[in-house]
Design a protein around this motif. Sequence first.
Motif, short mmCIF file in Angstrom:
data_model
loop_
_atom_site.label_atom_id
_atom_site.label_comp_id
_atom_site.label_asym_id
_atom_site.label_seq_id
_atom_site.Cartn_x
_atom_site.Cartn_y
_atom_site.Cartn_z
N SER A 131 0.83 -1.21 0.00
CA SER A 131 0.00 0.00 0.00
C SER A 131 0.86 1.26 0.00
O SER A 131 0.65 2.18 -0.80
CB SER A 131 -0.93 0.00 1.22
N CYS A 132 1.84 1.30 0.90
CA CYS A 132 2.71 2.48 1.01
C CYS A 132 3.58 2.66 -0.24
O CYS A 132 3.71 3.77 -0.77
CB CYS A 132 3.58 2.37 2.25
N ILE A 135 1.46 3.88 -3.22
CA ILE A 135 1.18 5.33 -3.17
C ILE A 135 2.38 6.11 -3.70
O ILE A 135 2.22 7.05 -4.49
CB ILE A 135 0.84 5.76 -1.73
N THR A 139 2.20 8.37 -7.21
CA THR A 139 2.26 9.83 -7.05
C THR A 139 3.64 10.41 -7.35
O THR A 139 3.79 11.63 -7.42
CB THR A 139 1.88 10.22 -5.61
N PRO A 209 1.98 16.08 3.77
CA PRO A 209 0.53 16.25 3.61
C PRO A 209 -0.24 15.23 4.46
O PRO A 209 0.20 14.09 4.63
CB PRO A 209 0.31 16.02 2.12
N PHE A 210 -1.40 15.62 4.96
CA PHE A 210 -2.14 14.80 5.91
C PHE A 210 -2.44 13.38 5.41
O PHE A 210 -2.24 12.41 6.16
CB PHE A 210 -3.45 15.49 6.30
N PRO A 211 -2.90 13.18 4.16
CA PRO A 211 -3.17 11.80 3.71
C PRO A 211 -1.93 10.91 3.74
O PRO A 211 -2.00 9.75 4.15
CB PRO A 211 -3.69 11.99 2.28
N PHE A 212 -0.79 11.47 3.31
CA PHE A 212 0.46 10.72 3.34
C PHE A 212 0.90 10.46 4.78
O PHE A 212 1.44 9.40 5.11
CB PHE A 212 1.56 11.46 2.59
N CYS A 214 -1.03 10.10 7.42
CA CYS A 214 -1.86 9.04 7.98
C CYS A 214 -1.36 7.67 7.54
O CYS A 214 -1.23 6.74 8.35
CB CYS A 214 -3.32 9.22 7.56
N ALA A 215 -1.07 7.54 6.22
CA ALA A 215 -0.56 6.27 5.70
C ALA A 215 0.79 5.92 6.31
O ALA A 215 1.05 4.78 6.71
CB ALA A 215 -0.46 6.34 4.18
N SER A 218 0.47 5.05 10.19
CA SER A 218 -0.17 3.74 10.36
C SER A 218 0.81 2.62 10.03
O SER A 218 0.97 1.66 10.78
CB SER A 218 -1.41 3.63 9.46
#
Length: 261
Positions: A131-132, A135, A139, A209-212, A214-215, A218
Amino acid sequence: MDVVSAVTDYLSHTKLGFVTISAAAFFTVRFFLQLFSIAPKSQFKSSQEKYYWYNVLGSLIHSIVSGTWCLLCFYYDWKMAFDLVNGHNHFSYALVAASTGYFIYDFVDNLLFFAVSRVWEILLHHVVVISCFGISLLTDQFVGYAVVSLLVEVNSAFLHCRQLMRLANISPTSGKYFAISVANISTFLVFRLCVLLYMAYWLRIAPVPFPFLCAGVSGMFVMLVMNVILFYRLFIKDFLGKDRRRAQKVPAANGYSKKKH
């Protein structure tokens, strides 16, 4: 290096094409390892142990290749260490893509040959990593961060050697097993725990950035917890546990366990 750069430049521009090529390559390697029976048959008590041998051997190949590749990334572009968001080149991008392909292969391999109840930790690890990394690849950001995470493969090479030695029924009290154990614990501290702590610290201080974020947080939480537990298991088993005491009295047991410790 020019040839390598040209190849990786072409493959990295295909985005996830290199991921597919890598996964297919590892499935092919697994096929030929099993076809030519590159394993100590006499040591295996069950088909599960035989499948596990091939799985770990494939993991060892990935660790040697990716660990060396990762060190070369920083050798040829040391400035990437100071810009983990955008500071990557095609060589490092190709490394992350190739490793993503490997983790996809290993995820499928574990699902096919082992009970989920025995490999859930590995499957969870692979889901987080895929997943990481995915991304980052999609991107074109945080590829450098992904490359830093692959420094753990330097330790993984020794970890997989240890697993193969246990499968080959090599005594925990033997000199070569002890040497691998010491190298495994030493590189675990430097290339695994220290690297993960640095990655966690970097997430705290970097403008992510917040979405990155969080990933990243986690994934980092899962990785840190799993690796602290793994280190504890390894240290207890190889230096303080029953394995070494029992091996002094009776021939070494196979020590087979699908969990990677």
